[in-house]
Design a protein around this motif. Structure first.
Motif, short mmCIF file in Angstrom:
data_model
loop_
_atom_site.label_atom_id
_atom_site.label_comp_id
_atom_site.label_asym_id
_atom_site.label_seq_id
_atom_site.Cartn_x
_atom_site.Cartn_y
_atom_site.Cartn_z
N GLY A 63 5.51 11.95 -10.01
CA GLY A 63 6.72 12.16 -8.60
C GLY A 63 7.04 10.56 -8.28
O GLY A 63 7.60 10.18 -9.27
N THR A 64 7.29 10.62 -6.58
CA THR A 64 9.02 9.39 -6.31
C THR A 64 8.26 9.18 -6.23
O THR A 64 7.11 9.06 -4.56
N GLU A 65 8.13 7.41 -6.52
CA GLU A 65 7.37 6.48 -5.92
C GLU A 65 7.75 5.70 -3.98
O GLU A 65 8.79 6.03 -4.03
N GLY A 66 6.41 5.50 -3.61
CA GLY A 66 6.53 5.63 -2.26
C GLY A 66 6.68 7.01 -1.21
O GLY A 66 7.01 6.52 -0.09
N GLN A 67 6.82 8.23 -2.11
CA GLN A 67 7.23 9.26 -1.60
C GLN A 67 5.82 9.79 -1.58
O GLN A 67 4.33 9.55 -2.09
N VAL A 68 5.24 10.70 -0.58
CA VAL A 68 4.50 11.90 -0.52
C VAL A 68 4.57 12.69 -1.65
O VAL A 68 5.89 13.10 -2.55
N ILE A 77 1.11 -1.46 0.18
CA ILE A 77 -0.20 -0.11 -0.06
C ILE A 77 1.12 1.53 -0.03
O ILE A 77 -0.15 2.46 -0.15
N SER A 78 2.04 1.32 0.09
CA SER A 78 2.99 2.12 -0.25
C SER A 78 3.35 2.92 -1.04
O SER A 78 3.54 3.97 -1.27
N SER A 79 2.67 2.45 -1.98
CA SER A 79 3.14 3.04 -3.31
C SER A 79 1.77 3.13 -4.40
O SER A 79 1.27 2.06 -4.33
N MET A 80 1.83 4.12 -5.31
CA MET A 80 0.64 3.98 -6.19
C MET A 80 0.88 2.20 -7.07
O MET A 80 0.16 2.07 -6.93
N GLN A 81 1.75 2.58 -7.40
CA GLN A 81 2.13 0.74 -8.53
C GLN A 81 2.08 0.26 -7.67
O GLN A 81 1.16 -1.02 -8.23
N ALA A 82 2.27 0.01 -5.87
CA ALA A 82 1.60 -1.64 -5.31
C ALA A 82 0.84 -1.50 -5.51
O ALA A 82 0.11 -2.10 -5.64
N VAL A 83 -0.46 -0.28 -5.12
CA VAL A 83 -1.84 -0.11 -4.62
C VAL A 83 -2.90 -0.75 -6.57
O VAL A 83 -3.27 -1.72 -6.10
#
Length: 177
Positions: free
Chosen positions: A74-79, A49-55
């Protein structure tokens, strides 16, 4: 024929009464949430759940259109981690989802901007709670609803329950591997 027209009239009247009651009874704020217990530590769930690609590995709406156009930024896994989608399928529509807050191993908060089939905004959270050797995941969504959407609230609750259930089941399978 008169009986049929009376039945149609009664149905129209009932719908109008329901619509007025729904517009008055339901508030403008809409909140939906669903939870699941995943038999995995929160670290395993967090990876999903910690990145959009993971979601998007378990996102139930991506299944609506395998040819959906997706652009990450954006940067994966960051705000600021964000993806935008565009589908020819009206059920999937078009919009963007961006991570607005991350508290590692505890919660992820995103903002969604919907462009079609309806314009709108929503905030979603995924909150992790330790449950012994398992993790309880609660997935929420909050938005404002106009009068017409209030009328559709029971249908929206049904659809949200179905989609969130499917997504959480897929998340569970990935995290428990």
């Amino acid at each position: 024929m008169k009986t049929f027209l009376k039945m149609i009239g009664v149905l129209v009247l009932l719908f109008l009464v329901y619509a007025v009651i729904a517009m008055l009874a339901f508030g403008n704020k809409y909140h939906y949430e669903k939870s699941i217990i995943i038999h995995a530590p929160k670290e395993s769930v967090w990876q999903q759940i910690s990145s959009m690609q993971a979601v998007n590995r378990w996102n139930p709406w991506l299944k609506l259109d395998p040819g959906m156009k997706i652009v990450y930024s954006g940067t994966e896994g960051q705000v600021g981690d964000k993806y935008c989608w565009d589908s020819k399928n009206d059920e999937a529509g078009a919009g963007c989802q961006e991570i607005k807050e991350l508290v590692p191993y505890q919660r992820q908060k995103t903002e969604m901007i919907f462009k079609k089939p309806f314009e709108g905004e929503a905030v979603s959270e995924m909150i992790l709670y330790p449950e012994g050797n398992a993790t309880k995941v609660t997935w929420t969504m909050d938005t404002e609803q106009d009068a017409m959407m209030k009328i559709m609230r029971p249908v929206m609750d049904y659809q949200m329950g179905k989609s969130y259930g499917e997504g959480l089941d897929s998340l569970k399978k990935l995290a428990e591997q």
